[in-house]
Write a protein that holds these residues in place. Sequence first.
Motif, PDB file in Angstrom:
ATOM      1  N   TYR A 109       6.303  10.773  -2.934  1.00 17.15           N
ATOM      2  CA  TYR A 109       7.616  10.961  -3.885  1.00 17.15           C
ATOM      3  C   TYR A 109       7.125  10.037  -5.167  1.00 17.15           C
ATOM      4  CZ  TYR A 109      12.493  11.641  -5.380  1.00 17.15           C
ATOM      5  OH  TYR A 109      13.434  11.865  -6.264  1.00 17.15           O
ATOM      6  N   TYR A 110       7.281  10.705  -6.306  1.00 19.52           N
ATOM      7  CA  TYR A 110       6.866  10.217  -7.569  1.00 19.52           C
ATOM      8  C   TYR A 110       7.731   8.848  -7.759  1.00 19.52           C
ATOM      9  CZ  TYR A 110      10.428  12.666 -10.197  1.00 19.52           C
ATOM     10  OH  TYR A 110      11.339  13.166 -10.666  1.00 19.52           O
ATOM     11  N   LEU A 111       9.258   8.938  -7.694  1.00 18.07           N
ATOM     12  CA  LEU A 111      10.083   7.989  -7.927  1.00 18.07           C
ATOM     13  C   LEU A 111       9.930   6.883  -7.321  1.00 18.07           C
ATOM     14  CD1 LEU A 111      13.499   9.812  -8.257  1.00 18.07           C
ATOM     15  CD2 LEU A 111      11.994   8.738 -10.138  1.00 18.07           C
ATOM     16  N   VAL A 112       9.089   6.850  -6.171  1.00 17.55           N
ATOM     17  CA  VAL A 112       8.987   5.381  -5.297  1.00 17.55           C
ATOM     18  C   VAL A 112       8.041   4.636  -6.030  1.00 17.55           C
ATOM     19  CG1 VAL A 112       8.168   4.646  -3.224  1.00 17.55           C
ATOM     20  CG2 VAL A 112       9.562   6.386  -3.056  1.00 17.55           C
ATOM     21  N   ARG A 113       6.746   5.313  -6.637  1.00 17.13           N
ATOM     22  CA  ARG A 113       5.849   4.618  -7.099  1.00 17.13           C
ATOM     23  C   ARG A 113       6.474   4.225  -8.649  1.00 17.13           C
ATOM     24  NH1 ARG A 113       3.403   9.397  -5.740  1.00 17.13           N
ATOM     25  NH2 ARG A 113       3.103  10.140  -8.027  1.00 17.13           N
TER      26      ARG A 113
ATOM     27  N   VAL B  57       0.888  -1.220   0.040  1.00 16.10           N
ATOM     28  CA  VAL B  57      -0.113  -0.007   0.060  1.00 16.10           C
ATOM     29  C   VAL B  57       0.822   1.211  -0.075  1.00 16.10           C
ATOM     30  CG1 VAL B  57      -1.995   1.164   1.112  1.00 16.10           C
ATOM     31  CG2 VAL B  57      -1.721  -1.387   1.429  1.00 16.10           C
ATOM     32  N   LEU B  58       0.900   2.124  -0.931  1.00 16.08           N
ATOM     33  CA  LEU B  58       1.534   3.165  -1.235  1.00 16.08           C
ATOM     34  C   LEU B  58       0.680   4.611  -1.077  1.00 16.08           C
ATOM     35  CD1 LEU B  58       3.511   2.308  -4.358  1.00 16.08           C
ATOM     36  CD2 LEU B  58       4.522   2.372  -1.827  1.00 16.08           C
ATOM     37  N   PRO B  59       1.251   5.795  -0.913  1.00 18.25           N
ATOM     38  CA  PRO B  59       0.377   7.065  -1.076  1.00 18.25           C
ATOM     39  C   PRO B  59       0.491   7.505  -2.331  1.00 18.25           C
ATOM     40  CG  PRO B  59       2.755   7.406   0.080  1.00 18.25           C
ATOM     41  CD  PRO B  59       2.426   5.815  -0.108  1.00 18.25           C
ATOM     42  N   GLU B  60      -0.460   7.441  -3.003  1.00 13.13           N
ATOM     43  CA  GLU B  60      -0.675   7.959  -4.261  1.00 13.13           C
ATOM     44  C   GLU B  60      -0.011   9.538  -4.639  1.00 13.13           C
ATOM     45  OE1 GLU B  60      -4.993  10.009  -5.091  1.00 13.13           O
ATOM     46  OE2 GLU B  60      -4.860   7.876  -5.418  1.00 13.13           O
ATOM     47  N   ASP B  61       0.086  10.027  -3.424  1.00 12.69           N
ATOM     48  CA  ASP B  61       0.788  11.473  -3.650  1.00 12.69           C
ATOM     49  C   ASP B  61       1.828  11.857  -2.962  1.00 12.69           C
ATOM     50  OD1 ASP B  61      -0.389  11.016  -1.124  1.00 12.69           O
ATOM     51  OD2 ASP B  61      -1.457  12.980  -0.974  1.00 12.69           O
TER      52      ASP B  61
ATOM     53  N   PRO C 101       4.559  14.552   6.536  1.00 11.75           N
ATOM     54  CA  PRO C 101       4.007  15.278   5.569  1.00 11.75           C
ATOM     55  C   PRO C 101       4.235  14.610   4.112  1.00 11.75           C
ATOM     56  CG  PRO C 101       4.607  16.821   7.111  1.00 11.75           C
ATOM     57  CD  PRO C 101       5.180  15.598   7.408  1.00 11.75           C
ATOM     58  N   SER C 102       3.134  14.692   3.134  1.00 10.17           N
ATOM     59  CA  SER C 102       3.450  14.168   1.596  1.00 10.17           C
ATOM     60  C   SER C 102       4.481  15.102   0.906  1.00 10.17           C
ATOM     61  CB  SER C 102       2.091  13.651   0.832  1.00 10.17           C
ATOM     62  OG  SER C 102       1.474  14.886   0.938  1.00 10.17           O
ATOM     63  N   ASN C 103       5.069  14.593   0.034  1.00  9.70           N
ATOM     64  CA  ASN C 103       6.015  15.514  -1.089  1.00  9.70           C
ATOM     65  C   ASN C 103       5.325  15.342  -2.478  1.00  9.70           C
ATOM     66  OD1 ASN C 103       8.197  16.990  -2.085  1.00  9.70           O
ATOM     67  ND2 ASN C 103       9.370  14.980  -1.969  1.00  9.70           N
ATOM     68  N   PRO C 104       5.029  16.416  -2.992  1.00 12.70           N
ATOM     69  CA  PRO C 104       5.084  17.750  -2.414  1.00 12.70           C
ATOM     70  C   PRO C 104       3.817  18.379  -1.907  1.00 12.70           C
ATOM     71  CG  PRO C 104       4.297  17.679  -4.926  1.00 12.70           C
ATOM     72  CD  PRO C 104       4.479  16.130  -4.301  1.00 12.70           C
ATOM     73  N   GLY C 105       2.568  17.761  -1.625  1.00 18.04           N
ATOM     74  CA  GLY C 105       1.235  18.266  -1.482  1.00 18.04           C
ATOM     75  C   GLY C 105       1.134  18.678  -0.063  1.00 18.04           C
ATOM     76  N   LEU C 106       2.078  18.052   0.997  1.00 20.48           N
ATOM     77  CA  LEU C 106       2.042  18.251   2.600  1.00 20.48           C
ATOM     78  C   LEU C 106       0.673  17.898   3.102  1.00 20.48           C
ATOM     79  CD1 LEU C 106       3.796  21.781   2.214  1.00 20.48           C
ATOM     80  CD2 LEU C 106       4.950  19.406   2.697  1.00 20.48           C
ATOM     81  N   ASP C 107       0.046  16.882   2.508  1.00 25.61           N
ATOM     82  CA  ASP C 107      -0.930  16.398   3.320  1.00 25.61           C
ATOM     83  C   ASP C 107      -0.445  15.396   4.480  1.00 25.61           C
ATOM     84  OD1 ASP C 107      -3.399  17.271   2.687  1.00 25.61           O
ATOM     85  OD2 ASP C 107      -3.349  16.221   0.767  1.00 25.61           O
TER      86      ASP C 107
ATOM     87  N   ARG D  93       9.250  23.934  -9.564  1.00 25.95           N
ATOM     88  CA  ARG D  93       8.141  23.810 -10.153  1.00 25.95           C
ATOM     89  C   ARG D  93       8.034  22.245 -10.502  1.00 25.95           C
ATOM     90  NH1 ARG D  93       5.739  23.230 -15.008  1.00 25.95           N
ATOM     91  NH2 ARG D  93       7.857  23.272 -16.169  1.00 25.95           N
ATOM     92  N   ARG D  94       7.142  21.633  -9.578  1.00 28.08           N
ATOM     93  CA  ARG D  94       7.046  20.153  -9.451  1.00 28.08           C
ATOM     94  C   ARG D  94       6.747  19.383 -10.965  1.00 28.08           C
ATOM     95  NH1 ARG D  94      10.704  17.902  -7.065  1.00 28.08           N
ATOM     96  NH2 ARG D  94       9.543  16.108  -7.086  1.00 28.08           N
ATOM     97  N   ALA D  95       5.852  20.023 -11.654  1.00 29.07           N
ATOM     98  CA  ALA D  95       5.149  19.330 -12.591  1.00 29.07           C
ATOM     99  C   ALA D  95       6.387  18.873 -13.674  1.00 29.07           C
ATOM    100  CB  ALA D  95       4.096  20.355 -13.358  1.00 29.07           C
ATOM    101  N   ARG D  96       7.401  19.637 -13.790  1.00 25.89           N
ATOM    102  CA  ARG D  96       8.572  19.011 -14.829  1.00 25.89           C
ATOM    103  C   ARG D  96       9.135  17.805 -14.680  1.00 25.89           C
ATOM    104  NH1 ARG D  96      13.379  23.479 -13.048  1.00 25.89           N
ATOM    105  NH2 ARG D  96      12.854  23.303 -10.742  1.00 25.89           N
ATOM    106  N   TRP D  97       9.067  17.363 -13.239  1.00 27.61           N
ATOM    107  CA  TRP D  97       9.696  16.124 -12.646  1.00 27.61           C
ATOM    108  C   TRP D  97       8.644  14.881 -12.709  1.00 27.61           C
ATOM    109  CZ3 TRP D  97      14.111  17.489 -12.948  1.00 27.61           C
ATOM    110  CH2 TRP D  97      14.609  18.686 -12.542  1.00 27.61           C
ATOM    111  N   GLY D  98       7.414  15.316 -13.171  1.00 29.41           N
ATOM    112  CA  GLY D  98       6.588  14.085 -13.067  1.00 29.41           C
ATOM    113  C   GLY D  98       5.476  13.839 -11.952  1.00 29.41           C
ATOM    114  N   ASP D  99       5.462  14.746 -11.064  1.00 29.35           N
ATOM    115  CA  ASP D  99       4.409  14.926  -9.990  1.00 29.35           C
ATOM    116  C   ASP D  99       3.268  15.171 -10.683  1.00 29.35           C
ATOM    117  OD1 ASP D  99       5.511  14.088  -7.533  1.00 29.35           O
ATOM    118  OD2 ASP D  99       6.675  15.911  -7.518  1.00 29.35           O
ATOM    119  N   PRO D 100       2.034  14.789 -10.166  1.00 33.03           N
ATOM    120  CA  PRO D 100       0.693  14.772 -10.867  1.00 33.03           C
ATOM    121  C   PRO D 100      -0.027  16.042 -10.135  1.00 33.03           C
ATOM    122  CG  PRO D 100       0.354  13.001  -9.174  1.00 33.03           C
ATOM    123  CD  PRO D 100       2.000  13.628  -9.461  1.00 33.03           C
TER     124      PRO D 100
END
Length: 357
Positions: free
Chosen positions: A89-93, A83-87, A131-137, A320-327
């Motif tokens: 660090y994108y590289l883990v997913r 079970v992973l957080p969908e929000d 907290p989640s990266n980058p959304g901080l939930d 700016r996180r969109a350039r790295w692949g974050d949704p």
Amino acid sequence: MHAGETTEVGAPLLAGPTFAAPYRLDGTREHDYYYGRPDNPTWRALESALGELDGGHCVLFSSGMAAISTMLRAVLGHGDVLVLPEDGYYLVRGYVRTELAGLDLDVREVPTAGSWASAIRGARLVLLETPSNPGLDVCDIAALSELAHAEGALLAVDNTTASPLGQRPLRLDADLVVTSDTKAVAGHSDLILGHVSTRDVELAGLLRERRTSGGAIPGAFEAWLAHRGLGTLDMRLRQQAENAAALYAVLREHPSVCGLRWPGAPEDPAYPLAAKQMRRFGGVLSFELPSAPAVAKVLATSELFTDATSFGGLHSTLDRRARWGDPVGEGFVRLSAGCEDPADLVEDLRKALASTM
């Protein structure tokens, strides 16, 4: 040629007669330090310090990704439920989808602030990032640990955003905590390092074995630098949080900014839970500007904020996180408040934001 050398077994790093084994042998393998890959005293010193902060046995790795990937491979078997957080660090997913595809895992993704109960059923490992990266939930570590353990699962927490001083997941009944020490722990943006801590002696031993056999070892000099940085971690976190609060106030009032998040702000939706389980809020904020060009204008105008993809260092950064692949949206920004003077940062950010109007 021999000036400054020592014959002491397990002496600190010096050039010696066997490359990568600069430790004097005594004819046996009964001491700890016989070759540079399994262990060395410089790692042990930092592992002792980080383990004390985390409340467990620390195993140091060459990077945060080396730490989390070794942990995943050590814990998971064929067909397991992860079970992973969908929000998070994108590289883990991405790593799970590609490098662990051969394990035929049942991978379930949940928003950090979402409902985890049904996804945890039958799990082998639950990985949180709070907290989640980058959304901080933020999610409730203690409550989710109880749910995971009721299912016979291990619960791990990526503690990079919070740091070992800002949050102690093992004390909230997590089984493992993984951190990219590249960020706040080292604090000077000059090295790559990571670690995993656990209270389970056997699991820590397995991680050490996998580190040795897989070669994901840190450099002794990087470990020394990180240990140096650790001494100012508390001071840096305090200053970064003070700066984050000042910058939050500026961002909150600006018409170009939306979606502003910082768990240390009382009005942030994550604040009640963050205040309960975090000891320091740190200096990472997130928000959104209207577009990628708007972010570029802010960076071009600013004199103090650097365009950089790391965070937690002495210097303030914007990414700016969109350039790295974050949704996230094209104008989504992760801001890492450094240790500069707060008044200087506020003045600089106001000037930079004015360029977007």
